[in-house]
Design a protein around this motif. Structure first.
Motif, PDB file in Angstrom:
ATOM      1  N   LYS A  12      20.656  15.484   8.909  1.00  0.00           N
ATOM      2  CA  LYS A  12      20.625  16.807   9.507  1.00  0.00           C
ATOM      3  C   LYS A  12      21.676  16.895  10.603  1.00  0.00           C
ATOM      4  O   LYS A  12      21.715  16.079  11.521  1.00  0.00           O
ATOM      5  CB  LYS A  12      19.238  17.104  10.088  1.00  0.00           C
ATOM      6  CG  LYS A  12      19.091  18.514  10.615  1.00  0.00           C
ATOM      7  CD  LYS A  12      17.673  18.772  11.101  1.00  0.00           C
ATOM      8  CE  LYS A  12      17.527  20.201  11.613  1.00  0.00           C
ATOM      9  NZ  LYS A  12      16.141  20.470  12.098  1.00  0.00           N
ATOM     10  N   ALA A  13      22.540  17.896  10.510  1.00  0.00           N
ATOM     11  CA  ALA A  13      23.614  18.064  11.495  1.00  0.00           C
ATOM     12  C   ALA A  13      23.067  18.677  12.781  1.00  0.00           C
ATOM     13  O   ALA A  13      22.099  19.436  12.765  1.00  0.00           O
ATOM     14  CB  ALA A  13      24.711  18.947  10.910  1.00  0.00           C
ATOM     15  N   LYS A  14      23.721  18.342  13.897  1.00  0.00           N
ATOM     16  CA  LYS A  14      23.357  18.899  15.193  1.00  0.00           C
ATOM     17  C   LYS A  14      24.610  19.004  16.051  1.00  0.00           C
ATOM     18  O   LYS A  14      25.672  18.466  15.717  1.00  0.00           O
ATOM     19  CB  LYS A  14      22.319  18.021  15.878  1.00  0.00           C
ATOM     20  CG  LYS A  14      22.802  16.611  16.177  1.00  0.00           C
ATOM     21  CD  LYS A  14      21.732  15.785  16.859  1.00  0.00           C
ATOM     22  CE  LYS A  14      22.253  14.384  17.181  1.00  0.00           C
ATOM     23  NZ  LYS A  14      21.208  13.575  17.870  1.00  0.00           N
ATOM     24  N   LEU A  15      24.481  19.688  17.179  1.00  0.00           N
ATOM     25  CA  LEU A  15      25.615  19.871  18.082  1.00  0.00           C
ATOM     26  C   LEU A  15      26.026  18.542  18.705  1.00  0.00           C
ATOM     27  O   LEU A  15      25.178  17.734  19.087  1.00  0.00           O
ATOM     28  CB  LEU A  15      25.264  20.876  19.182  1.00  0.00           C
ATOM     29  CG  LEU A  15      25.122  22.346  18.743  1.00  0.00           C
ATOM     30  CD1 LEU A  15      24.703  23.202  19.922  1.00  0.00           C
ATOM     31  CD2 LEU A  15      26.435  22.850  18.174  1.00  0.00           C
ATOM     32  N   MET A  16      27.356  18.343  18.811  1.00  0.00           N
ATOM     33  CA  MET A  16      27.888  17.091  19.329  1.00  0.00           C
ATOM     34  C   MET A  16      28.734  17.286  20.593  1.00  0.00           C
ATOM     35  O   MET A  16      29.497  16.399  20.954  1.00  0.00           O
ATOM     36  CB  MET A  16      28.756  16.410  18.249  1.00  0.00           C
ATOM     37  CG  MET A  16      28.003  16.009  17.006  1.00  0.00           C
ATOM     38  SD  MET A  16      26.998  14.564  17.312  1.00  0.00           S
ATOM     39  CE  MET A  16      26.298  14.292  15.686  1.00  0.00           C
ATOM     40  N   LEU A  17      28.627  18.433  21.239  1.00  0.00           N
ATOM     41  CA  LEU A  17      29.449  18.714  22.415  1.00  0.00           C
ATOM     42  C   LEU A  17      29.019  17.833  23.581  1.00  0.00           C
ATOM     43  O   LEU A  17      27.860  17.875  24.008  1.00  0.00           O
ATOM     44  CB  LEU A  17      29.340  20.189  22.790  1.00  0.00           C
ATOM     45  CG  LEU A  17      30.207  20.660  23.965  1.00  0.00           C
ATOM     46  CD1 LEU A  17      31.681  20.420  23.671  1.00  0.00           C
ATOM     47  CD2 LEU A  17      29.957  22.123  24.263  1.00  0.00           C
ATOM     48  N   TRP A  18      29.951  17.028  24.091  1.00  0.00           N
ATOM     49  CA  TRP A  18      29.739  16.096  25.203  1.00  0.00           C
ATOM     50  C   TRP A  18      28.625  15.092  24.901  1.00  0.00           C
ATOM     51  O   TRP A  18      27.967  14.593  25.819  1.00  0.00           O
ATOM     52  CB  TRP A  18      29.412  16.838  26.497  1.00  0.00           C
ATOM     53  CG  TRP A  18      30.347  17.933  26.871  1.00  0.00           C
ATOM     54  CD1 TRP A  18      30.042  19.244  27.065  1.00  0.00           C
ATOM     55  CD2 TRP A  18      31.753  17.817  27.131  1.00  0.00           C
ATOM     56  NE1 TRP A  18      31.156  19.965  27.419  1.00  0.00           N
ATOM     57  CE2 TRP A  18      32.228  19.113  27.474  1.00  0.00           C
ATOM     58  CE3 TRP A  18      32.662  16.770  27.106  1.00  0.00           C
ATOM     59  CZ2 TRP A  18      33.556  19.372  27.777  1.00  0.00           C
ATOM     60  CZ3 TRP A  18      33.988  17.030  27.408  1.00  0.00           C
ATOM     61  CH2 TRP A  18      34.422  18.310  27.732  1.00  0.00           C
ATOM     62  N   THR A  19      28.398  14.783  23.652  1.00  0.00           N
ATOM     63  CA  THR A  19      27.334  13.846  23.288  1.00  0.00           C
ATOM     64  C   THR A  19      27.698  12.407  23.634  1.00  0.00           C
ATOM     65  O   THR A  19      26.917  11.692  24.270  1.00  0.00           O
ATOM     66  CB  THR A  19      27.023  13.949  21.781  1.00  0.00           C
ATOM     67  OG1 THR A  19      26.621  15.279  21.471  1.00  0.00           O
ATOM     68  CG2 THR A  19      25.905  12.994  21.396  1.00  0.00           C
ATOM     69  N   ASP A  20      28.870  11.975  23.217  1.00  0.00           N
ATOM     70  CA  ASP A  20      29.307  10.595  23.456  1.00  0.00           C
ATOM     71  C   ASP A  20      30.422  10.502  24.490  1.00  0.00           C
ATOM     72  O   ASP A  20      30.554   9.475  25.164  1.00  0.00           O
ATOM     73  CB  ASP A  20      29.799   9.966  22.141  1.00  0.00           C
ATOM     74  CG  ASP A  20      28.715   9.948  21.081  1.00  0.00           C
ATOM     75  OD1 ASP A  20      27.740   9.206  21.247  1.00  0.00           O
ATOM     76  OD2 ASP A  20      28.850  10.689  20.088  1.00  0.00           O
ATOM     77  N   VAL A  21      31.227  11.539  24.593  1.00  0.00           N
ATOM     78  CA  VAL A  21      32.383  11.533  25.493  1.00  0.00           C
ATOM     79  C   VAL A  21      32.201  12.655  26.515  1.00  0.00           C
ATOM     80  O   VAL A  21      32.210  13.843  26.154  1.00  0.00           O
ATOM     81  CB  VAL A  21      33.701  11.730  24.711  1.00  0.00           C
ATOM     82  CG1 VAL A  21      34.897  11.576  25.642  1.00  0.00           C
ATOM     83  CG2 VAL A  21      33.788  10.734  23.563  1.00  0.00           C
ATOM     84  N   LEU A 112      30.761  20.343  10.894  1.00  0.00           N
ATOM     85  CA  LEU A 112      31.841  21.267  11.238  1.00  0.00           C
ATOM     86  C   LEU A 112      31.321  22.704  11.326  1.00  0.00           C
ATOM     87  O   LEU A 112      31.780  23.481  12.172  1.00  0.00           O
ATOM     88  CB  LEU A 112      32.964  21.165  10.201  1.00  0.00           C
ATOM     89  CG  LEU A 112      33.756  19.849  10.218  1.00  0.00           C
ATOM     90  CD1 LEU A 112      34.788  19.835   9.117  1.00  0.00           C
ATOM     91  CD2 LEU A 112      34.426  19.637  11.566  1.00  0.00           C
ATOM     92  N   LEU A 113      30.372  23.048  10.474  1.00  0.00           N
ATOM     93  CA  LEU A 113      29.772  24.382  10.547  1.00  0.00           C
ATOM     94  C   LEU A 113      29.028  24.581  11.867  1.00  0.00           C
ATOM     95  O   LEU A 113      29.043  25.675  12.444  1.00  0.00           O
ATOM     96  CB  LEU A 113      28.818  24.597   9.376  1.00  0.00           C
ATOM     97  CG  LEU A 113      29.439  25.048   8.053  1.00  0.00           C
ATOM     98  CD1 LEU A 113      28.384  25.107   6.971  1.00  0.00           C
ATOM     99  CD2 LEU A 113      30.130  26.389   8.216  1.00  0.00           C
ATOM    100  N   CYS A 114      28.388  23.516  12.333  1.00  0.00           N
ATOM    101  CA  CYS A 114      27.657  23.605  13.598  1.00  0.00           C
ATOM    102  C   CYS A 114      28.585  23.872  14.780  1.00  0.00           C
ATOM    103  O   CYS A 114      28.125  24.331  15.831  1.00  0.00           O
ATOM    104  CB  CYS A 114      26.888  22.308  13.853  1.00  0.00           C
ATOM    105  SG  CYS A 114      25.354  22.170  12.930  1.00  0.00           S
ATOM    106  N   HIS A 115      29.871  23.572  14.619  1.00  0.00           N
ATOM    107  CA  HIS A 115      30.815  23.727  15.720  1.00  0.00           C
ATOM    108  C   HIS A 115      31.859  24.812  15.436  1.00  0.00           C
ATOM    109  O   HIS A 115      32.887  24.865  16.102  1.00  0.00           O
ATOM    110  CB  HIS A 115      31.527  22.397  15.997  1.00  0.00           C
ATOM    111  CG  HIS A 115      30.595  21.311  16.440  1.00  0.00           C
ATOM    112  ND1 HIS A 115      29.845  20.579  15.545  1.00  0.00           N
ATOM    113  CD2 HIS A 115      30.290  20.838  17.677  1.00  0.00           C
ATOM    114  CE1 HIS A 115      29.114  19.694  16.210  1.00  0.00           C
ATOM    115  NE2 HIS A 115      29.366  19.830  17.501  1.00  0.00           N
TER     116      HIS A 115
END
Length: 263
Positions: A12-21, A112-115
């Motif tokens: 399941k895709a989720k938002l990755m903004l500022w997740t690791d970096v 990519l759709l999530c972003h």
């Protein structure tokens, strides 16, 4: 040692903004210009603690992603999100030694759709439609094409230990001690008599001949079964390789991502 093999599953895709970096990490990354400096800061940001060659391959993946983002003039938040997307796709790939290229490519498109579509809190329009197509082409050319190579390096190899059991044929290993015991008991029960060497040789030749006949039958049966199984597996592998080649060719010719949001 855990011998269980994880079966490929849908992710399941989720938002990755500022997740690791984080924003501070991106400032440090932007300061670095040389490849060794980039590798050093990315190793610290992602906490890469792997032996070679895994460490070098993973850092090369991250470095090339940063260089791609600079070439496309992405902002800090875009670079951070794409690095996390690449990391998530790689982790999805190496979570199992089995083939999961379909699940990984579908997971990539959903990320990519999530972003790229504004639908808070489920997705944001961080990338434009043109940028999404550019990213999809980059991921396909730099990672999906080398999908098997990454899986070979980062996942344990699976070996099949095949054991065949045939009905109607006794196990020679288990029956051998019983035959010896019976022979010894019979020898003790029968009184000693004068017997010629020819008679003894004839009596010992009979069980040997029957054993050889049983072994030859078992060998022929095993060879037949293995030959049939090899032909079946070979046909399945050929069909699967053909399907994968067709799929990659279609993805190469038209790497277009549906940009429609679910209402």
């Amino acid at each position: 040692m855990d011998t269980k093999i994880k079966v490929p599953q849908a992710l399941k895709a989720k938002l990755m903004l500022w997740t690791d970096v984080s924003y501070h990490d991106m400032e440090e990354i932007d300061k670095m210009q040389s490849i060794p400096d980039l590798e050093s800061v990315l190793c610290s940001v992602f906490g890469v603690d792997l032996p070679e060659p895994k460490r070098g391959v993973l850092l090369e993946l991250y470095v090339q992603t940063v260089l791609f983002c600079r070439e496309c003039r992405f902002k800090k938040e875009q670079t951070s999100a794409l690095l996390s997307i690449i990391k998530s796709i790689h982790e999805a790939n190496i979570e199992t030694p089995l083939n999961n290229v379909d699940q990984c490519f579908k997971y990539c498109k959903e990320l990519l759709l999530c972003h790229s579509v504004r639908r808070p809190p489920f997705s944001i329009n961080l990338f434009s439609f043109e940028e999404v197509n550019c990213i999809l082409n980059y991921i396909h050319n730099s990672y999906v094409r080398h999908y098997k190579l990454y899986k070979y390096i980062f996942t344990p190899q699976v070996k099949l230990d095949l054991c065949l059991t045939y009905s109607g044929i006794p196990d020679q290993d288990s029956s051998a001690p019983d035959v010896e015991n019976v022979t010894e008991k019979e020898a003790e029960a029968v009184p000693e008599t004068d017997s010629s060497p020819q008679t003894q040789e004839a009596s010992t030749a009979e069980p040997e001949g029957s054993t050889l006949g049983s072994k030859s039958e078992l060998k022929a049966l095993i060879e037949k079964e293995v030959r049939e199984q090899m032909m079946l597996v070979s046909g399945q592998l050929d069909q699967r390789m053909k399907e994968m080649a067709d799929q990659h060719n279609r993805a190469k010719e038209s790497p277009r991502l549906s940009h429609k949001a679910k209402k």
